[in-house]
Structures are given as C-alpha cells and as structure tokens.
Scaffold this motif. Structure first.
Motif, PDB file in Angstrom:
ATOM      1  N   HIS A  38       7.970  -2.462  11.335  1.00 37.78           N
ATOM      2  CA  HIS A  38       7.968  -1.005  11.148  1.00 37.78           C
ATOM      3  C   HIS A  38       9.125  -0.659  10.229  1.00 37.78           C
ATOM      4  O   HIS A  38      10.249  -1.109  10.429  1.00 37.78           O
ATOM      5  CB  HIS A  38       8.120  -0.255  12.468  1.00 37.78           C
ATOM      6  N   LEU A  39       8.838   0.106   9.199  1.00 33.79           N
ATOM      7  CA  LEU A  39       9.891   0.567   8.308  1.00 33.79           C
ATOM      8  C   LEU A  39       9.462   1.863   7.633  1.00 33.79           C
ATOM      9  O   LEU A  39       8.277   2.198   7.616  1.00 33.79           O
ATOM     10  CB  LEU A  39      10.229  -0.471   7.249  1.00 33.79           C
ATOM     11  N   VAL A  40      10.452   2.582   7.119  1.00 35.77           N
ATOM     12  CA  VAL A  40      10.211   3.841   6.418  1.00 35.77           C
ATOM     13  C   VAL A  40      10.651   3.659   4.967  1.00 35.77           C
ATOM     14  O   VAL A  40      11.740   3.146   4.695  1.00 35.77           O
ATOM     15  CB  VAL A  40      10.982   5.007   7.069  1.00 35.77           C
ATOM     16  N   VAL A  41       9.784   4.070   4.037  1.00 35.34           N
ATOM     17  CA  VAL A  41      10.044   3.919   2.606  1.00 35.34           C
ATOM     18  C   VAL A  41      10.114   5.299   1.973  1.00 35.34           C
ATOM     19  O   VAL A  41       9.270   6.159   2.246  1.00 35.34           O
ATOM     20  CB  VAL A  41       8.928   3.092   1.927  1.00 35.34           C
ATOM     21  N   ARG A  60       9.088  11.936  -1.316  1.00 32.08           N
ATOM     22  CA  ARG A  60       8.036  11.547  -0.372  1.00 32.08           C
ATOM     23  C   ARG A  60       8.505  10.396   0.522  1.00 32.08           C
ATOM     24  O   ARG A  60       9.285   9.552   0.089  1.00 32.08           O
ATOM     25  CB  ARG A  60       6.771  11.145  -1.136  1.00 32.08           C
ATOM     26  N   LEU A  61       7.986  10.376   1.739  1.00 31.35           N
ATOM     27  CA  LEU A  61       8.300   9.325   2.710  1.00 31.35           C
ATOM     28  C   LEU A  61       7.008   8.712   3.219  1.00 31.35           C
ATOM     29  O   LEU A  61       6.003   9.404   3.399  1.00 31.35           O
ATOM     30  CB  LEU A  61       9.090   9.886   3.898  1.00 31.35           C
ATOM     31  N   CYS A 107       0.827  -1.204   0.000  1.00 31.96           N
ATOM     32  CA  CYS A 107       0.000   0.000   0.000  1.00 31.96           C
ATOM     33  C   CYS A 107       0.867   1.262   0.000  1.00 31.96           C
ATOM     34  O   CYS A 107       0.608   2.211  -0.743  1.00 31.96           O
ATOM     35  CB  CYS A 107      -0.923  -0.014   1.214  1.00 31.96           C
ATOM     36  N   ALA A 108       1.924   1.260   0.828  1.00 32.35           N
ATOM     37  CA  ALA A 108       2.797   2.430   0.915  1.00 32.35           C
ATOM     38  C   ALA A 108       3.534   2.666  -0.401  1.00 32.35           C
ATOM     39  O   ALA A 108       3.644   3.808  -0.874  1.00 32.35           O
ATOM     40  CB  ALA A 108       3.800   2.247   2.056  1.00 32.35           C
ATOM     41  N   VAL A 109       4.042   1.596  -1.011  1.00 34.84           N
ATOM     42  CA  VAL A 109       4.773   1.735  -2.269  1.00 34.84           C
ATOM     43  C   VAL A 109       3.854   2.245  -3.382  1.00 34.84           C
ATOM     44  O   VAL A 109       4.233   3.104  -4.188  1.00 34.84           O
ATOM     45  CB  VAL A 109       5.409   0.383  -2.665  1.00 34.84           C
ATOM     46  N   GLU A 110       2.619   1.724  -3.424  1.00 35.91           N
ATOM     47  CA  GLU A 110       1.673   2.197  -4.435  1.00 35.91           C
ATOM     48  C   GLU A 110       1.305   3.666  -4.211  1.00 35.91           C
ATOM     49  O   GLU A 110       1.127   4.429  -5.161  1.00 35.91           O
ATOM     50  CB  GLU A 110       0.414   1.325  -4.416  1.00 35.91           C
ATOM     51  N   ALA A 111       1.188   4.070  -2.945  1.00 35.36           N
ATOM     52  CA  ALA A 111       0.895   5.474  -2.644  1.00 35.36           C
ATOM     53  C   ALA A 111       2.024   6.374  -3.133  1.00 35.36           C
ATOM     54  O   ALA A 111       1.784   7.452  -3.697  1.00 35.36           O
ATOM     55  CB  ALA A 111       0.674   5.654  -1.146  1.00 35.36           C
TER      56      ALA A 111
END
Length: 252
Positions: free
Chosen positions: A82-85, A67-68, A22-26
């Motif tokens: 937990h990770l930050v992309v 973006r993060l 979800c985060a990568v697609e966002a």
C-alpha cells in the motif's frame, strides 16, 4: 476505485508493481482508467452512503491541486503493498529570454537508420507544441546532458523553431546543409588534446556570456562538430550554474 485485474488478469506477486504503473500513468495522463465488466456493483456495499465509487468508464481527471493516487495490493500470493503517489508539479525555470538562440540540438543512435528515425521523431516533437525559452533550454540540456551518446551522431545549430524543424528534416533525409553536423565515432576514439582544450574554452566563454550573435553561433557550430567527432566535453557548462530540468522526449 479502479482495478487492473479486469484489464490484465491475476498478476500475483507482481500486483503491487502493476498497480503502481497504472497509478503513475493515470497521474501522468490525468485520466482515471476504467475497471472493465463492472456493470453490476456488489450488494454488500452501500454505495450511496460510501465515500467511494467504482469507475466503470475512462474519464478525465481535472484537479486544481496536485493529484493523489493510492495503490493497494493484497492477495493470496503474499503480496502486501500500500502506498500513496502524488503527481509531480514542475516549476518554471528562470531563463534569460535571449538565452536559447541559437539552439544546439544533439542526437545519437547505435545505427544510422535509428539515428534518422530519432531525427524525424524530434522534428515531430518540435512541431507538436509551442516551445518557449525555458522549454528550448531544457530540450537542449536533456539531449546533451541527459542521454547516453552512441557512435552515430548528429548535431544542428538552429536560429529558431522553424530553422530547427528544417535542419532536422534535412538531416533525416541525408541532405548536406550548413549548420548540420554528423559523423560516426570510431570504437577506439582518442581525441586531440588541443581540440579538447579548445572545446572547453568555448564552453567557458559561452557560459560566461562572452559570446553573442555570430560569435555565439560559430562557437556552437564548433562544439557541434566536436560532439559528432566523439569528444566528451563537460557539456553541462553550456547551461551555467543553474541548469534546467530534464524533460520527457521521444524514446530512443
């Protein structure tokens, strides 16, 4: 703040992976997805004074910097992630403005029907945006050096964007036109040593800038024919010492 739970339900042990997707697609779409069914927020959190807000509607994600996105997944299934992309910011490739003309575009598939669809998909991709010199170079490199090659093959040698669109359309329709090559590689293909060496020589001369104009087009047509026959040449030599980055294209 967004949550995938309202969209896909409880994912238990896979929750970290689902949230990462979800985060990568966002990041890729530069859009913050909505958390569904969040009309009433919790009274236990002072949202007015909080640094966070719940995103209840899908909205664009403008930003002047990279973006993060942070992914947090903690649950009774034992998931603890937990990770930050951070989004990838591509840099422009330095390319000789004259380098991409003519173009060598190659496609392959497991069946003839699938190959026709790939030709149509690539034609639509070329029509959907503007292609500069660097993009064209990256396109050809991705198709030739960044894809697995199957038995049903097609290659076109185009002079410009309009020509490429025409040739891909003709190839998809099964028309016999100049500078369009197609063949099915036999299962036990074994090439001739002389043709292998000839192809490698063409690649070297093209990379060294010894070919231009009609000679360049002739060499690329010869290479296109060898590709469709099934020869496994060192195709990366076509792009010199500094090849471009691979780019996203329609999936096979």
């Amino acid at each position: 703040l967004t949550s995938t739970k309202t969209n896909v339900g409880h994912t238990f042990a896979a929750s970290g992976l689902v949230n990462l997707v979800c985060a990568v697609e966002a990041l890729r779409r530069r859009t913050i997805p909505a958390s569904l069914h969040c009309e009433e927020l919790s009274d236990y959190i002072d949202w007015e004074r909080s640094a966070f807000r719940v995103n209840a509607t899908t909205r664009p994600w403008p930003s002047e910097v990279a973006r993060l996105a942070a992914v947090s997944a903690f649950g009774m299934s034992g998931t603890n992630a937990h990770l930050v992309v951070q989004e990838h910011v591509a840099t422009a490739d330095a390319v000789d403005p004259g380098a991409p003309s003519p173009w060598l575009l190659t496609l392959s598939a497991k069946t003839a029907t699938a190959l026709q669809q790939r030709l149509r998909d690539l034609r639509e991709a070329l029509q959907s945006r503007d292609w500069d010199a660097a993009s064209v170079r990256a396109l050809g490199y991705t198709l030739l050096c960044g894809r697995q090659h199957f038995a049903h093959r097609c290659a076109v040698v185009a002079q410009d964007l309009e020509d490429a669109v025409y040739l891909l359309g003709a190839a998809a329709a099964g028309e016999k036109v100049p500078r369009v090559f197609s063949a099915t590689v036999p299962r036990e293909f074994a090439g001739q040593k002389m043709l292998q060496q000839t192809g490698e020589a063409w690649l070297e001369r093209y990379a060294d800038g010894e070919l231009d104009g009609e000679a360049s087009s002739d060499a690329l047509q010869g290479l296109a024919d060898l590709y469709c026959q099934g020869y496994a040449l060192p195709w990366e030599r076509l792009y010199g010492a500094t090849p471009p980055r691979r780019i996203a294209l329609p999936a096979p």
